[in-house]
Design a protein around this motif. Structure first.
Motif, PDB file in Angstrom:
ATOM      1  N   PHE A  75      61.264  48.831  39.852  1.00 37.32           N
ATOM      2  CA  PHE A  75      59.824  48.928  39.621  1.00 37.32           C
ATOM      3  C   PHE A  75      59.378  47.933  38.556  1.00 37.32           C
ATOM      4  O   PHE A  75      58.317  47.334  38.669  1.00 37.32           O
ATOM      5  N   LYS A  76      60.203  47.754  37.539  1.00 37.28           N
ATOM      6  CA  LYS A  76      59.859  46.786  36.496  1.00 37.28           C
ATOM      7  C   LYS A  76      59.831  45.375  37.068  1.00 37.28           C
ATOM      8  O   LYS A  76      58.961  44.583  36.715  1.00 37.28           O
ATOM      9  N   ARG A  77      60.797  45.063  37.946  1.00 37.27           N
ATOM     10  CA  ARG A  77      60.798  43.744  38.577  1.00 37.27           C
ATOM     11  C   ARG A  77      59.563  43.563  39.446  1.00 37.27           C
ATOM     12  O   ARG A  77      58.936  42.512  39.445  1.00 37.27           O
ATOM     13  N   MET A  78      59.199  44.607  40.212  1.00 35.84           N
ATOM     14  CA  MET A  78      58.033  44.513  41.094  1.00 35.84           C
ATOM     15  C   MET A  78      56.739  44.363  40.303  1.00 35.84           C
ATOM     16  O   MET A  78      55.797  43.736  40.768  1.00 35.84           O
ATOM     17  N   ALA A  79      56.709  44.934  39.105  1.00 38.13           N
ATOM     18  CA  ALA A  79      55.498  44.868  38.293  1.00 38.13           C
ATOM     19  C   ALA A  79      55.154  43.436  37.900  1.00 38.13           C
ATOM     20  O   ALA A  79      53.993  43.139  37.606  1.00 38.13           O
ATOM     21  N   ASN A  80      56.146  42.565  37.931  1.00 36.45           N
ATOM     22  CA  ASN A  80      55.918  41.167  37.572  1.00 36.45           C
ATOM     23  C   ASN A  80      55.920  40.242  38.783  1.00 36.45           C
ATOM     24  O   ASN A  80      55.863  39.033  38.625  1.00 36.45           O
ATOM     25  N   ASP A  81      55.989  40.815  39.970  1.00 40.34           N
ATOM     26  CA  ASP A  81      56.036  40.021  41.197  1.00 40.34           C
ATOM     27  C   ASP A  81      54.620  39.878  41.751  1.00 40.34           C
ATOM     28  O   ASP A  81      54.017  40.863  42.191  1.00 40.34           O
ATOM     29  N   PRO A  82      54.061  38.667  41.751  1.00 42.55           N
ATOM     30  CA  PRO A  82      52.682  38.471  42.211  1.00 42.55           C
ATOM     31  C   PRO A  82      52.457  38.958  43.645  1.00 42.55           C
ATOM     32  O   PRO A  82      51.394  39.515  43.946  1.00 42.55           O
ATOM     33  N   ASP A  83      53.427  38.777  44.527  1.00 46.07           N
ATOM     34  CA  ASP A  83      53.267  39.243  45.904  1.00 46.07           C
ATOM     35  C   ASP A  83      53.166  40.764  45.974  1.00 46.07           C
ATOM     36  O   ASP A  83      52.360  41.311  46.727  1.00 46.07           O
ATOM     37  N   MET A 143      49.981  43.024  47.246  1.00 48.76           N
ATOM     38  CA  MET A 143      50.104  44.054  48.289  1.00 48.76           C
ATOM     39  C   MET A 143      49.596  45.398  47.780  1.00 48.76           C
ATOM     40  O   MET A 143      48.910  46.123  48.493  1.00 48.76           O
ATOM     41  N   ALA A 144      49.927  45.734  46.544  1.00 46.00           N
ATOM     42  CA  ALA A 144      49.484  47.005  45.968  1.00 46.00           C
ATOM     43  C   ALA A 144      47.969  47.045  45.843  1.00 46.00           C
ATOM     44  O   ALA A 144      47.337  48.056  46.157  1.00 46.00           O
ATOM     45  N   GLU A 145      47.384  45.940  45.392  1.00 44.40           N
ATOM     46  CA  GLU A 145      45.933  45.889  45.243  1.00 44.40           C
ATOM     47  C   GLU A 145      45.241  45.995  46.592  1.00 44.40           C
ATOM     48  O   GLU A 145      44.228  46.681  46.720  1.00 44.40           O
ATOM     49  N   GLU A 146      45.791  45.330  47.605  1.00 42.40           N
ATOM     50  CA  GLU A 146      45.207  45.427  48.945  1.00 42.40           C
ATOM     51  C   GLU A 146      45.311  46.842  49.479  1.00 42.40           C
ATOM     52  O   GLU A 146      44.367  47.369  50.067  1.00 42.40           O
TER      53      GLU A 146
END
Length: 83
Positions: free
Chosen positions: A51-59, A63-66
């Motif tokens: 989750f920490k890695r994903m928090a810094n992944d722009p893609d 996807m989360a914002e969409e």
């Protein structure tokens, strides 16, 4: 069940024997429970790290914002149908 043979430091073996005796369970059962608890902790740590890695992944952020936008739109649609 498979058999596993290993060497452990004498002080650790004594502690295992003492606690197993205290809990009135076999040493192998105590070791099994301890390993399961440790492996569960390792899995949780890996999960948190992902989750920490994903928090810094722009893609992932995009996807989360969409997905969040679609969820808000669905809530608004439901609210409009009810109101």
């Amino acid at each position: 069940m498979a058999t596993f043979t290993s060497s452990l430091p004498d002080d650790l073996l004594k502690e295992i024997a003492d606690i197993a005796s205290e809990l009135n369970i076999p040493k192998n059962r105590l070791i099994e429970k301890a390993l399961k608890a440790y492996l569960k902790k390792v899995k949780k740590a890996k999960y948190a790290a992902s989750f920490k890695r994903m928090a810094n992944d722009p893609d992932m952020i995009q996807m989360a914002e969409e997905g969040l936008q679609e969820w808000v739109q669905e809530l608004q649609r439901i609210e409009n149908e009810e109101g």
